[in-house]
Design a protein around this motif. Structure first.
Motif, PDB file in Angstrom:
ATOM      1  N   SER A   1      -4.593  -0.985  -2.712  1.00 50.98           N
ATOM      2  CA  SER A   1      -5.408  -0.144  -1.840  1.00 50.98           C
ATOM      3  C   SER A   1      -5.977  -1.010  -0.729  1.00 50.98           C
ATOM      4  CB  SER A   1      -6.558   0.512  -2.619  1.00 50.98           C
ATOM      5  OG  SER A   1      -7.494  -0.473  -3.034  1.00 50.98           O
ATOM      6  N   VAL A   2      -6.352  -0.388   0.375  1.00 49.55           N
ATOM      7  CA  VAL A   2      -6.880  -1.138   1.501  1.00 49.55           C
ATOM      8  C   VAL A   2      -8.223  -1.762   1.149  1.00 49.55           C
ATOM      9  CG1 VAL A   2      -8.120   0.776   2.599  1.00 49.55           C
ATOM     10  CG2 VAL A   2      -7.138  -1.056   4.015  1.00 49.55           C
ATOM     11  N   GLY A   3      -8.939  -1.177   0.183  1.00 51.65           N
ATOM     12  CA  GLY A   3     -10.230  -1.727  -0.225  1.00 51.65           C
ATOM     13  C   GLY A   3     -10.114  -3.140  -0.763  1.00 51.65           C
ATOM     14  N   LEU A   4      -9.047  -3.423  -1.500  1.00 48.88           N
ATOM     15  CA  LEU A   4      -8.869  -4.768  -2.042  1.00 48.88           C
ATOM     16  C   LEU A   4      -8.533  -5.760  -0.921  1.00 48.88           C
ATOM     17  CD1 LEU A   4      -9.239  -5.881  -4.831  1.00 48.88           C
ATOM     18  CD2 LEU A   4      -6.783  -5.702  -5.232  1.00 48.88           C
TER      19      LEU A   4
ATOM     20  N   LEU B   1       0.836  -1.195   0.000  1.00 54.44           N
ATOM     21  CA  LEU B   1       0.000   0.000   0.000  1.00 54.44           C
ATOM     22  C   LEU B   1       0.876   1.252   0.000  1.00 54.44           C
ATOM     23  CD1 LEU B   1      -2.674  -1.101   2.655  1.00 54.44           C
ATOM     24  CD2 LEU B   1      -2.627  -1.544   0.189  1.00 54.44           C
ATOM     25  N   PRO B   2       0.367   2.357  -0.544  1.00 54.81           N
ATOM     26  CA  PRO B   2       1.181   3.580  -0.634  1.00 54.81           C
ATOM     27  C   PRO B   2       1.437   4.263   0.699  1.00 54.81           C
ATOM     28  CG  PRO B   2      -1.048   3.980  -1.441  1.00 54.81           C
ATOM     29  CD  PRO B   2      -0.936   2.506  -1.228  1.00 54.81           C
ATOM     30  N   GLU B   3       0.610   3.960   1.711  1.00 54.40           N
ATOM     31  CA  GLU B   3       0.784   4.585   3.019  1.00 54.40           C
ATOM     32  C   GLU B   3       0.365   3.615   4.118  1.00 54.40           C
ATOM     33  OE1 GLU B   3      -3.471   6.997   3.040  1.00 54.40           O
ATOM     34  OE2 GLU B   3      -1.611   8.047   2.496  1.00 54.40           O
ATOM     35  N   PRO B   4       0.856   3.820   5.340  1.00 58.78           N
ATOM     36  CA  PRO B   4       0.497   2.909   6.436  1.00 58.78           C
ATOM     37  C   PRO B   4      -1.005   2.908   6.699  1.00 58.78           C
ATOM     38  CG  PRO B   4       2.391   4.275   7.019  1.00 58.78           C
ATOM     39  CD  PRO B   4       1.829   4.854   5.756  1.00 58.78           C
TER      40      PRO B   4
END
Length: 487
Positions: A129-132, A70-73
């Motif tokens: 992304s966190v959604g996936l 992910l791009p960010e924590p």
């Protein structure tokens, strides 16, 4: 001519339950066959343990941009959703599992559970992304719900009365193996490597279980008596003639169940309802022992406790203890009985949670005692895990498969399993919220109170099913005199 009346050909299973005849041997059967077949079926359960325990080593990776895809924590709220969404999928999975088990059989139903598991691992690998990751956890939950519905059913239907408790305990044994595997390797390998191993795990189950037989009970429900005879002979290690008496008893039970044509409304009538509410109560106490909160957030618990031991090492120790304790239950479930193990389990988990809550209270108050009791979180969790694995973990599923009669099992099992996972979602989603608002010690003490409730419910309500046939168990629930069946 030699007397051959006590000899038969040794049957060997093929993928469709057919028989291959080999050398002559005594017509005594081979007990190890049902254990082997149940063990292969339970590889699916182990794969769910691996996916459910995935959050423990991966949460720290998702907070490190060098390890995370992910791009960010992730935020604490996102971590809570990642931890709990597997239980959301598991709420709906039992209904898919129940439908599959009744329409395409227990064998193909279990094999179909690999589809959402494979889908979940694919999404984990592709996640940007966190959604996936949310979607992956829901997909895993669907597979978990299917497997927790069909696997106990499959094991109960291939087991003899004397081995049913042991085979029913395989669920806990194998799920702990999955947890141990992800705890043991997860902290030391990459995010993607964890996913690839998960895929291999599921594929290994599908490849091995494809060659296992369908249950005789299901084959009889679709009027395939010849196939049921071949399947039972394969499972028992006897000739078709050698299993005819047992097959007739199973066929009579299936015929009686089909004649009743039970509906969902029948689940809530008479002895059926007694079996159903006992099953639901046992999974209620199982979930409110706090097991999922402990397993999903184990690494975080050790960090929060300030234990002097490395959290990753502590987690591995707990996983090993869990595996060893779960291995004891199949050996004693048919000797000590279900009630005794549930009573011991309820007492042990209550004590473990009381000690764990006490440590967190001392830590929150910055008591000097907390610094000298750094071993207590590990010791308390060892006690909790060991005693949980002896009873509250495996036996609600084993008892459920024994109590529910065949005619209502397809309707009642998914309802009870879905109820279990609704509770699991509430606990995993809001454990951290309650801990922040009221203190972690309060959350563990609350779980301990429910364990005490489990003790008294088992003592006063739960019947002993050790060594009893399905018809004897139904007589007990209905308050009728039991008439033991002889094969």
């Amino acid at each position: 001519m030699a007397d051959t009346k006590n000899y038969a050909y040794e049957p060997v299973c093929t993928g469709n339950g057919a028989l291959i005849h080999g050398t002559h041997r005594m017509e005594q059967g081979q007990l190890w066959r049902q254990y082997l077949i149940a063990a292969v079926a339970s590889i699916a359960v182990a794969s769910t343990g691996y996916s459910m325990g995935w959050t423990s080593p991966v949460n720290s990776k998702l907070n490190n941009t060098s390890e995370s895809p992910l791009p960010e924590p992730i935020t604490p709220n996102e971590a809570a959703w990642i931890g709990s969404l597997v239980t959301v999928g598991a709420i709906f999975g039992p209904f898919l599992g129940g439908y599959a088990a009744s329409k395409i059989g227990r064998r193909w139903g279990l094999l179909s559970s690999t589809l959402p598991l494979f889908a979940g691992w694919a999404m984990v690998l592709l996640a940007k992304s966190v959604g996936l990751l949310y979607a992956a956890r829901v997909a895993w939950g669907l597979g978990v719900g299917m497997i927790f519905t069909i696997s106990p059913m499959y094991c109960a239907e291939i087991a003899t009365d004397e081995a049913r408790g042991a085979l029913g305990s395989f669920l806990q044994l194998f799920i702990t193996f999955g947890f141990l595997l992800v705890y043991g390797i997860g902290p030391f390998i990459s995010y993607s490597a964890i996913a690839y191993i998960g895929i291999i795990f599921v594929a290994a189950f599908a490849a091995a279980f494809y060659f296992m037989p369908e249950t005789p009970t299901y084959l009889l429900t679709i009027n395939d008596r010849e196939g049921a005879a071949k399947s039972l002979a394969c499972i028992r290690g006897k000739s078709i003639q050698g299993v005819e008496a047992e097959l007739s008893i199973i066929a009579d039970g299936v015929a009686a169940a089909q004649a009743k044509t039970a509906s969902i409304a029948d689940v809530f009538r008479g002895a059926n309802f007694k079996a159903f509410y006992i099953s639901c109560a046992l999974v209620f106490f199982q979930q409110f022992s706090g097991i999922n909160a402990v397993l999903f957030y184990m690494t975080d618990i050790f960090k929060a406790a300030g234990s002097s031991m490395d959290p990753a090492i502590s987690t591995i120790i707990i996983g090993i203890v869990q595996m060893i304790a779960s291995g004891i239950t199949p050996m004693v479930a048919d000797r000590l009985g279900r009630r005794m193990l549930l009573l011991v389990s309820s007492c042990g988990t209550a004590i473990g949670l009381a000690l764990l809550g006490t440590y967190f209270l001392l830590a929150a108050q910055q008591s000097p005692l907390a610094g000298s009791l750094g071993f207590l979180p590990v010791a308390s969790l060892v006690l909790f895990i060991v005693t949980y694995c002896w009873g509250l973990g495996p036996l609600p599923w084993a008892v459920m498969s024994e109590l529910l009669p065949v005619e209502v099992k397809a309707a009642a099992s998914p309802l009870a399993t879905a109820f279990c996972w609704v509770l699991g979602f509430l606990i995993t989603r809001y454990f951290s919220t309650i801990s922040i608002a009221l203190g972690t010690h309060f959350a563990f003490w609350l779980f301990g109170v429910f364990c005490i409730g489990s003790f008294f419910f088992t003592l006063l309500v739960v019947p002993e099913t050790k060594g009893k046939s399905f018809s004897e168990i139904q007589d007990i629930l209905a308050g009728r005199p039991t008439k033991p069946e002889k094969v």
